[in-house]
Design an enzyme around this catalytic site. Structure first.
Site, mmCIF file in Angstrom:
data_model
loop_
_atom_site.group_PDB
_atom_site.id
_atom_site.type_symbol
_atom_site.label_atom_id
_atom_site.label_comp_id
_atom_site.label_asym_id
_atom_site.label_seq_id
_atom_site.Cartn_x
_atom_site.Cartn_y
_atom_site.Cartn_z
ATOM 1 N N GLU A 176 -23.934 -16.989 3.307
ATOM 2 C CA GLU A 176 -22.699 -16.361 2.869
ATOM 3 C C GLU A 176 -22.033 -15.743 4.078
ATOM 4 O O GLU A 176 -22.697 -15.191 4.959
ATOM 5 C CB GLU A 176 -22.949 -15.284 1.817
ATOM 6 N N ASN A 198 -20.959 -16.767 -9.853
ATOM 7 C CA ASN A 198 -21.894 -15.944 -9.093
ATOM 8 C C ASN A 198 -21.863 -14.508 -9.604
ATOM 9 O O ASN A 198 -20.823 -13.852 -9.540
ATOM 10 C CB ASN A 198 -21.504 -15.962 -7.609
ATOM 11 N N GLU A 199 -22.966 -14.052 -10.155
ATOM 12 C CA GLU A 199 -23.162 -12.644 -10.523
ATOM 13 C C GLU A 199 -22.076 -12.076 -11.441
ATOM 14 O O GLU A 199 -21.610 -10.951 -11.252
ATOM 15 C CB GLU A 199 -23.272 -11.776 -9.267
#
Length: 859
Positions: A79, A413-414
């Site tokens: 990331e 994502n999340e």
């Protein structure tokens, strides 16, 4: 004196990816201090005697088979956080090369960030119809005044400056146009911060009033880390410049405009089974719009893969979620290429139009959703399609006619707003599976290891028969030691688990030990945990948004953390299959929760009153109504502004974090804590603390935490916290709450305004001795983690009749649990040795605070 001898039964052993022999540390990259050389010793079984020793027994059942371990089990997650891409893995040395920096990236940014003006002519950044292209909107305009000094700009690079090494070559390029009839002479120079020349200047003449690229090479004649790139225009007229670039010639695989060699090689040395990219929180945060006629390219849009391919001068830039600009020079084509280079399965993550990472925004735009779904289908075609397809042809034009072989793709994502996410995920999944049924579409379970969002996510994923669910959690070392059996009870009928982000909260060796202990449980459950990656991967020491991290770097050096060494040991010695094994356990030391009490706030002003502590038998232990001031309270840190106001204890600084004050006796146990609390202003609520041993070891009831989105009880051990229980309770400003915490033994019950809020029993054992055994060809790999002060003298039984070689290979990581690897000191590095006296049964003593891989050849 040896400790009492104990026997224990440990569960079926497990395994990790990328089977391969045990190795000494990889050769240090150029300009990187090498860790201490791996020692080569010969040790005879049972020849080590420790003064402080615990006895264990480890039994391996070589006649049975455990789960198969996939080659892709362990991988890496990239990331762009901590300057991992620009200024990191992407080898560009010029910061803000296209003058696109903006306050949208960071409040202090502007188009000339990292640049300074030189000379007396005009220097300006412009965004008008004369721009390089629609995506590269801002450029530099110089109007030299004809003086000998010329007019120009100087770039300071990232962090301390541009690093150069004597004798090495650096490739320069710039896009330019000029209205000067005879052209504009440009001088390109590399010099140190004090003006000392670092290379012979490069001279270029820009000609014509249409954009053209000009290139050249600078050869360093000195070594320095504070280099500056100076670009000076002479003559008169107007010259426009954009995409000012400088790359080391020596990149990974020698690719022009490629990757920083030492970082790329350190990642490759892990032999990752997969590469997950490009994030992380930056994937699905920000605006979801693309080009907008009124304002140009939106500066806070979600990560969209089509922005990141093709010529770099035509790629959009974007505001990074982590507070800086991302150039997209490292884009989807480069990610796929790098995954192929290191033998890793590519695993891209695309936005789901529901933001995670605490932002909790939902984009309700059916047309935009359809476009993002189509973009995702196009991505699969770009990766796998034939050269006759639209996007397969584009891939071939970029230099890769062969498909990349994409098999897995994650959506989202999340996300905390999980029902909204899952509705959109289902739309993506339906479209992908209809056209590409062989692609595994990966879902997720939110941002934590448990709680309401996690439970709801798993219910939806299970009901929909999703193949693979991405779990993320960052917890204390204690939590990782306590939760080795986490996946033992997961439903084997699915979904399977992708542990996409995990780490314990620091970079000391004790963190690596706890992670390694947890990884034995991942391997043991290799039938359910199919993929796992520590995160984050990279961190620039001068620009860090998150800690811990696996690989650290500055402008010239890089080094693996203690967790890197542990991960590398597992990732390069995974094996093919788990071999069932058992081991004895360490005796548990139990007793009631003990400790003093405390009050705190986090980015909130609050008032407390009528604090009482009463023993379980009704004995008064403490009472304070603050009528006599606050003399009975001790500040743990010099944070916040605590004063007695109107008979209440008020913390008035609404920006201060963790303003803990404590009172009472650390030996207290089995008591009731009561107080009244009122939020006055700020982002969150109250922190009522109990079981306080010191500033790093306590429990607190965090009411209205995480920007007043949820409440939880957190346990801090050594300063690292883990969540024990949580719900969605929020706190209202101006309302007084009656809070009671009841502690009995190791059980805690919590009451809010007279109603039971929740309860938990904190009785998990942080087992320090963990193991797993895997088969790697003809070798058994016995992996043992001993995360305690005592040595572990272990009787190892490989089964009656098992024939082995007389010696085995040992690779050990051991040292001070507080040790940290740095650029100049690498105390935690693998040591290899030969163990003699090996047979069907033998004894070996595992050092305190150690990770040991014992490779035994089975005849």
């Amino acid at each position: 004196m040896p400790r009492t001898r104990w026997r224990l039964a440990l569960t079926t052993a497990a395994i990790l990816v990328a089977a391969g022999p045990l190795q000494a540390p990889a050769t240090a990259a150029q300009d990187t201090p090498a860790p201490a050389a791996a020692a080569q010793d010969t040790t005879t079984a049972q020849d080590t005697t420790a003064q402080d020793t615990t006895d264990y027994a480890l039994t391996v059942d070589t006649a049975r088979q455990g789960p198969k371990i996939d080659d892709t089990m362990y991988g890496v997650f990239f990331e762009d956080i901590n300057r991992a891409a620009d200024g990191g893995l992407y080898a560009e040395l010029v910061q803000n090369r296209s003058f696109e920096y903006s306050t949208a990236d960071h409040a202090s940014y502007h188009p000339l960030t990292a640049w300074t003006r030189t000379g007396s002519g005009e220097v300006a950044t412009v965004s008008d119809d004369g721009r390089l292209n629609e995506r590269n909107r801002t450029y530099l305009r110089l109007r030299p005044d004809g003086t000998e000094a010329g007019t120009g700009v100087v770039n300071s690079g990232y962090t301390a400056g541009i690093p150069v090494t004597d004798g090495r070559r650096y490739d320069f390029s710039v896009w330019a146009r000029t209205d000067a009839a005879d052209g504009t002479p440009l001088t390109v120079a590399l010099r140190a911060a004090d003006g000392t020349p670092l290379a012979e200047p490069l001279r270029i003449t820009a000609r014509g009033d249409r954009w053209a690229q000009y290139t050249g090479t600078l050869t360093a004649r000195a070594t320095g880390t504070t280099g500056r790139l100076a670009l000076t225009a002479g003559g008169t007229g107007t010259v426009r410049l954009d995409m000012v670039s400088l790359f080391p010639r020596d990149t990974y695989k020698g690719r022009p405009g490629g990757l920083r060699k030492d970082l790329a090689e350190k990642i490759a040395a892990l032999r990752p089974g997969f590469l997950r990219f490009p994030g992380g929180c930056l994937v699905n945060t920000g605006s979801h719009e693309g080009y907008d006629e009124a304002s140009g390219w939106q500066r806070k849009r979600s990560y969209q893969w089509k922005d990141t391919i093709g010529p770099v001068e035509e790629r959009a830039t974007n505001a990074n979620f982590w507070g800086y600009n991302q150039s997209y020079g490292l884009g989807y084509y480069e990610y796929f290429q790098y995954a192929e280079d290191i033998g890793a399965m590519p695993l891209p993550v695309v936005p789901a139009l529901v933001t995670g990472c605490g932002q909790n925004r939902v984009t309700d735009d059916p047309a935009l959703l359809r476009r993002h779904i189509q973009d995702t289908l196009d991505l699969i075609e770009f990766a796998n399609g034939p050269t006759t397809s639209v996007w397969g042809k584009k891939r071939a034009e970029l230099g890769h006619p062969k498909p990349f072989g994409l098999t897995h793709l994650a959506v989202g994502n999340e996300e905390n707003v999980f029902d909204a996410f899952f509705e959109r995920f289902t739309a993506f999944r339906t479209a992908i599976e209809a056209r590409y049924p062989d692609i595994t579409v990966v879902s997720n379970s939110g941002p934590d290891a448990g709680g309401p969002t996690f439970d709801r996510a798993w219910q939806l994923n299970r009901d929909a028969k999703v193949a693979l669910v991405d779990e993320h959690y960052y917890r204390s070392p204690q939590w990782f030691l306590e939760n080795n059996e986490r996946y033992d009870s997961y439903d084997r009928s699915g979904p399977q688990v992708f542990l996409g982000e995990y780490a314990s909260q620091d970079n000391r060796f004790r963190n690596a030990l706890s992670e390694a202990a947890f990884m034995t449980g991942l391997e043991r459950n290799a039938d359910i945990v199919k993929l796992a990656s520590y995160a984050p991967l990279l961190a620039d020491t001068a620009s860090t948004q998150w800690r811990p991290d696996m690989i650290w770097f500055d402008s010239t050096r890089s080094w693996g953390s203690t967790s890197y060494e542990a991960q590398k040991l597992f990732m390069t010695n995974t094996g093919d299959r788990v071999v069932p094994s058992t081991a004895t356990a360490t005796p548990a030391v139990t007793g009631p929760i003990t400790g003093a009490i405390g009050l705190s706030t986090w980015a909130t002003s609050a008032a407390y009153d009528d604090v009482t502590v009463t023993g379980a038998d009704g004995t008064p232990l403490f009472a304070d109504d603050f009528s006599a001031g606050d003399s009975r309270w001790t500040r743990a840190e010099n944070r916040g502004n605590w004063t007695v106001q109107g008979g209440r204890y008020v913390q008035s600084d609404a920006t201060a974090e963790n303003t803990l004050v404590t009172a009472g006796d650390p030996a207290w146990h089995d008591y009731d804590l009561r107080t009244k609390a009122t939020k006055l202003s700020g982002r969150e609520g109250f922190l009522v603390t109990f079981g306080v041993k010191d500033t790093g070891n306590y429990y607190w009831w965090n009411l209205g935490g995480w920007n007043n989105t949820q409440s939880a009880v957190e346990k801090a051990v050594g300063g690292a916290k883990q969540t024990l229980i949580s719900d969605s309770t929020r706190i209202e400003t101006g309302r007084t709450y009656d809070i009671r915490v009841e502690i009995r033994g190791r059980q805690v019950t919590l009451f809010l305004d007279g109603q039971k809020w929740g309860s938990f029993t904190d009785d998990k054992i942080a087992e320090p001795f963990r193991q797993v055994v895997t088969r790697d060809g003809n070798d058994l790999v016995v992996k043992v983690v001993n995360a305690q002060d005592a040595a572990a003298r272990t009787a190892i039984d490989l089964g009656r009749g098992t024939k082995t070689a007389a010696t085995a290979r040992l690779t050990t990581l051991s040292g001070d649990p507080d040790a940290v690897n740095t650029a100049d000191d690498h105390p935690i590095a693998p040591v290899t040795s030969t163990l003699k006296g090996v047979g069907a049964s033998f004894t070996h003593t595992f050092p305190p605070h150690s990770i040991t891989f014992l490779r035994v050849r089975i005849r």
